[in-house]
Scaffold this active site. Structure first.
Site, PDB file in Angstrom:
ATOM      1  N   SER A 185      13.200  96.198  15.556  1.00  0.00           N
ATOM      2  CA  SER A 185      13.023  97.571  15.360  1.00  0.00           C
ATOM      3  C   SER A 185      14.277  98.291  15.356  1.00  0.00           C
ATOM      4  CB  SER A 185      12.197  98.112  16.559  1.00  0.00           C
ATOM      5  OG  SER A 185      12.106  99.559  16.474  1.00  0.00           O
ATOM      6  N   TYR A 220      10.853  99.079  25.762  1.00  0.00           N
ATOM      7  CA  TYR A 220      10.259  98.434  24.631  1.00  0.00           C
ATOM      8  C   TYR A 220      11.488  98.031  23.705  1.00  0.00           C
ATOM      9  CZ  TYR A 220       8.758  98.431  19.787  1.00  0.00           C
ATOM     10  OH  TYR A 220       8.559  98.104  18.318  1.00  0.00           O
ATOM     11  N   LYS A 276      12.881  94.042  22.230  1.00  0.00           N
ATOM     12  CA  LYS A 276      13.425  93.804  20.805  1.00  0.00           C
ATOM     13  C   LYS A 276      14.762  93.227  20.943  1.00  0.00           C
ATOM     14  CE  LYS A 276       9.469  94.595  18.938  1.00  0.00           C
ATOM     15  NZ  LYS A 276       8.681  93.618  18.419  1.00  0.00           N
TER      16      LYS A 276
HETATM   17  P1  NAD Z   1      -0.015  96.355  16.219  1.00  0.00           P
HETATM   18  O1  NAD Z   1      -0.087  96.729  17.539  1.00  0.00           O
HETATM   19  O2  NAD Z   1      -0.950  97.063  15.050  1.00  0.00           O
HETATM   20  O3  NAD Z   1      -0.139  94.692  15.781  1.00  0.00           O
HETATM   21  C1  NAD Z   1       0.181  93.965  16.827  1.00  0.00           C
HETATM   22  C2  NAD Z   1      -0.835  92.695  16.767  1.00  0.00           C
HETATM   23  O4  NAD Z   1      -0.312  91.718  17.955  1.00  0.00           O
HETATM   24  C3  NAD Z   1      -2.268  93.328  17.478  1.00  0.00           C
HETATM   25  O5  NAD Z   1      -2.950  92.558  16.492  1.00  0.00           O
HETATM   26  C4  NAD Z   1      -2.375  92.832  18.774  1.00  0.00           C
HETATM   27  O6  NAD Z   1      -3.655  92.605  19.101  1.00  0.00           O
HETATM   28  C5  NAD Z   1      -1.527  91.678  18.385  1.00  0.00           C
HETATM   29  N1  NAD Z   1      -0.677  91.019  19.988  1.00  0.00           N
HETATM   30  C6  NAD Z   1      -0.200  91.860  20.819  1.00  0.00           C
HETATM   31  N2  NAD Z   1       0.011  91.040  21.783  1.00  0.00           N
HETATM   32  C7  NAD Z   1      -0.228  89.758  21.778  1.00  0.00           C
HETATM   33  C8  NAD Z   1      -0.050  88.605  22.471  1.00  0.00           C
HETATM   34  N3  NAD Z   1       0.659  88.534  23.404  1.00  0.00           N
HETATM   35  N4  NAD Z   1      -0.727  87.542  21.843  1.00  0.00           N
HETATM   36  C9  NAD Z   1      -1.415  87.516  20.613  1.00  0.00           C
HETATM   37  N5  NAD Z   1      -1.511  88.852  19.993  1.00  0.00           N
HETATM   38  C10 NAD Z   1      -0.887  89.686  20.593  1.00  0.00           C
HETATM   39  O7  NAD Z   1       1.602  96.726  15.838  1.00  0.00           O
HETATM   40  P2  NAD Z   1       2.317  96.731  14.365  1.00  0.00           P
HETATM   41  O8  NAD Z   1       2.562  98.394  14.247  1.00  0.00           O
HETATM   42  O9  NAD Z   1       1.646  96.088  13.426  1.00  0.00           O
HETATM   43  O10 NAD Z   1       3.733  96.098  14.644  1.00  0.00           O
HETATM   44  C11 NAD Z   1       3.875  94.857  14.523  1.00  0.00           C
HETATM   45  C12 NAD Z   1       5.237  94.443  15.007  1.00  0.00           C
HETATM   46  O11 NAD Z   1       6.194  95.111  14.350  1.00  0.00           O
HETATM   47  C13 NAD Z   1       5.389  94.515  16.645  1.00  0.00           C
HETATM   48  O12 NAD Z   1       6.015  93.411  17.282  1.00  0.00           O
HETATM   49  C14 NAD Z   1       6.115  95.883  16.681  1.00  0.00           C
HETATM   50  O13 NAD Z   1       6.837  95.976  17.930  1.00  0.00           O
HETATM   51  C15 NAD Z   1       6.903  95.966  15.433  1.00  0.00           C
HETATM   52  N6  NAD Z   1       7.289  96.923  14.945  1.00  0.00           N
HETATM   53  C16 NAD Z   1       6.438  98.159  14.625  1.00  0.00           C
HETATM   54  C17 NAD Z   1       6.844  99.440  14.299  1.00  0.00           C
HETATM   55  C18 NAD Z   1       5.750 100.546  13.806  1.00  0.00           C
HETATM   56  O14 NAD Z   1       6.253 101.678  13.776  1.00  0.00           O
HETATM   57  N7  NAD Z   1       4.539  99.951  13.647  1.00  0.00           N
HETATM   58  C19 NAD Z   1       8.258  99.703  14.066  1.00  0.00           C
HETATM   59  C20 NAD Z   1       9.195  98.798  14.375  1.00  0.00           C
HETATM   60  C21 NAD Z   1       8.573  97.378  15.105  1.00  0.00           C
END
Ligand code: NAD
Ligand code: UDP
Length: 338
Positions: free
Chosen positions: A124, A148, A152
């Site tokens: 991120s 958080y 990362k």
């Molecule tokens: P999200 O919460 O929609 O998806 C994450 C998925 O991981 C979910 O399906 C959840 O059930 C699963 N999960 C969580 N912990 C778990 C575990 N311990 N074991 C197995 N599954 C698990 O989030 P997203 O928005 O799709 O983000 C995906 C990734 O991208 C994350 O790592 C997030 O930190 C990163 N990210 C997201 C954003 C954003 O704005 N959405 C920005 C930067 C980085």
């Protein structure tokens, strides 16, 4: 290619699955549904007209991961799984370190045991912290300002050490800026649990009538209209960046961090206006105080993505708002089964 996708049922994972399936990849989703619904995966199968297997499990569960790797024998991993709410990470830092950091370590260990040498990791822009200069390039100092962001940052460093210790390993750390938007089908999209923390899901829930009005966190920033400016990136463009990254990792070893943004920014007022235009709805708002820890502006330098991956964003803020509204208006309560 056989690709194991952790967190594939989530917002970004589900959109990436569609493109992986359309490109003919063979995927196994590994997810514990802690922040998602199996319904998202049913819809992905319908949209892409393709089938795949799902293993319900936690990335901290080494035994289960090992089983999944043993039967599927992935050639590469896309690692989306993790917790992502900044505010919650201040309240439950150990939970964030356990799931995001320890979970990623378990995953890397199992990858190595099964000689799976390629990973694309969801990092991120929050790893950069307060801007010393803009746009952030990949050499900008990393000083994340919350637990958080630190998870990362630590996972990035762990993956870097892991690739250094295993000459054949290849890792791409994708530093996402602000992912928004939805699949054009309107059947999958972002479905936050409880009150949305992020701007676009909040605006779209106001537009659909679930929330009364938006609270703008500060209109006294040094930006063109006083509100915070961000580099919003369409989730479809982001999904394409993952495909480019996995392809790049095939021919390379080592570890590369790459920004994924558009290089341009929009303020809160500009996003409200764009959303009103796309939805035909009025989005009432109130101006309140700044939110702790927010920066005035966040913008990505995007030349490294173009140079290494041959990728650049194509979709506009108008596309982001239009597809978000299509998803939200057709599914006012998201998947409705959390
Ligand atoms: P999200 O919460 O929609 O998806 C994450 C998925 O991981 C979910 O399906 C959840 O059930 C699963 N999960 C969580 N912990 C778990 C575990 N311990 N074991 C197995 N599954 C698990 O989030 P997203 O928005 O799709 O983000 C995906 C990734 O991208 C994350 O790592 C997030 O930190 C990163 N990210 C997201 C954003 C954003 O704005 N959405 C920005 C930067 C980085
Ligand atoms: N924002 C806002 N009201 C909200 C949510 C966000 O005014 O309810 C502002 C926030 O201050 C920032 C921008 O919208 O300037 C984007 O915030 P978001 O949380 O989506 O992304 P991040 O700040 O994590 O980059």
């Amino acid at each position: 290619m056989r690709i194991l996708v952790t967190g594939g049922a989530g917002y970004i994972g589900s959109h990436t699955l569609i493109q992986l399936l359309r490109e003919g990849h063979n995927v196994l989703v590994y997810d514990n549904y802690s922040n998602s619904s199996p319904e998202a995966l049913n819809r992905v199968k319908q949209i892409a007209n393709a089938d795949f297997n799902v293993c319900e499990g936690d990335i901290q569960d080494a035994g289960k991961l090992n089983e999944a790797f043993g039967s599927f024998r992935p050639e590469a991993v896309m690692h989306f799984a993790g917790l992502k709410a900044v505010g919650e990470s201040n309240e439950k830092p150990l939970e964030y370190y356990a799931q995001n950091v320890s979970g990623s370590i378990e995953l890397l260990k199992v990858m190595q045991r099964h000689e799976c040498r390629r990973i694309v990791f969801s990092s991120s822009a929050t790893v950069y912290g307060n801007a010393k200069y803009l746009p952030y390039d990949e050499h900008h100092p990393m000083q994340p300002t919350n637990p958080y962001g630190r998870t990362k940052y630590f996972v990035e460093e762990i993956i870097r050490d892991w690739t250094a210790s295993w000459g054949e390993a290849s890792a791409i750390l994708l530093r996402y800026f602000n992912p928004v938007g939805a699949d054009p089908s309107g059947r999958i999209g972002e479905d936050p649990n409880g009150m949305p923390n992020n701007l676009v899901p909040y605006i779209s829930q106001v537009a659909v009538g679930r929330l009364k009005h938006l609270k703008i966190f500060g209109a006294d920033y040094e930006t063109r209209d006083g509100t915070g400016e961000r580099d919003y990136i369409h989730v479809e463009d982001l999904a394409r960046a993952h495909l480019a990254a996995i392809e790049f990792s095939e021919a390379t070893t080592g570890c590369e961090a790459i920004n994924v943004g558009t290089g341009g920014g929009a303020t809160v007022f500009e996003m409200i206006k764009a959303f009103e235009h796309a939805s035909g709805q009025v989005v009432p708002y109130e101006i309140g105080p700044r939110r702790d820890g927010d920066v005035a502006r966040s913008l990505a330098a995007v030349d490294k993505a173009e140079r290494l991956l041959g990728w650049r964003a194509k979709l506009s803020v108008a596309d982001m708002c239009k597809t978000t509204w299509n998803w939200q208006s057709n599914n006012p309560y998201g998947y409705g089964s959390k």
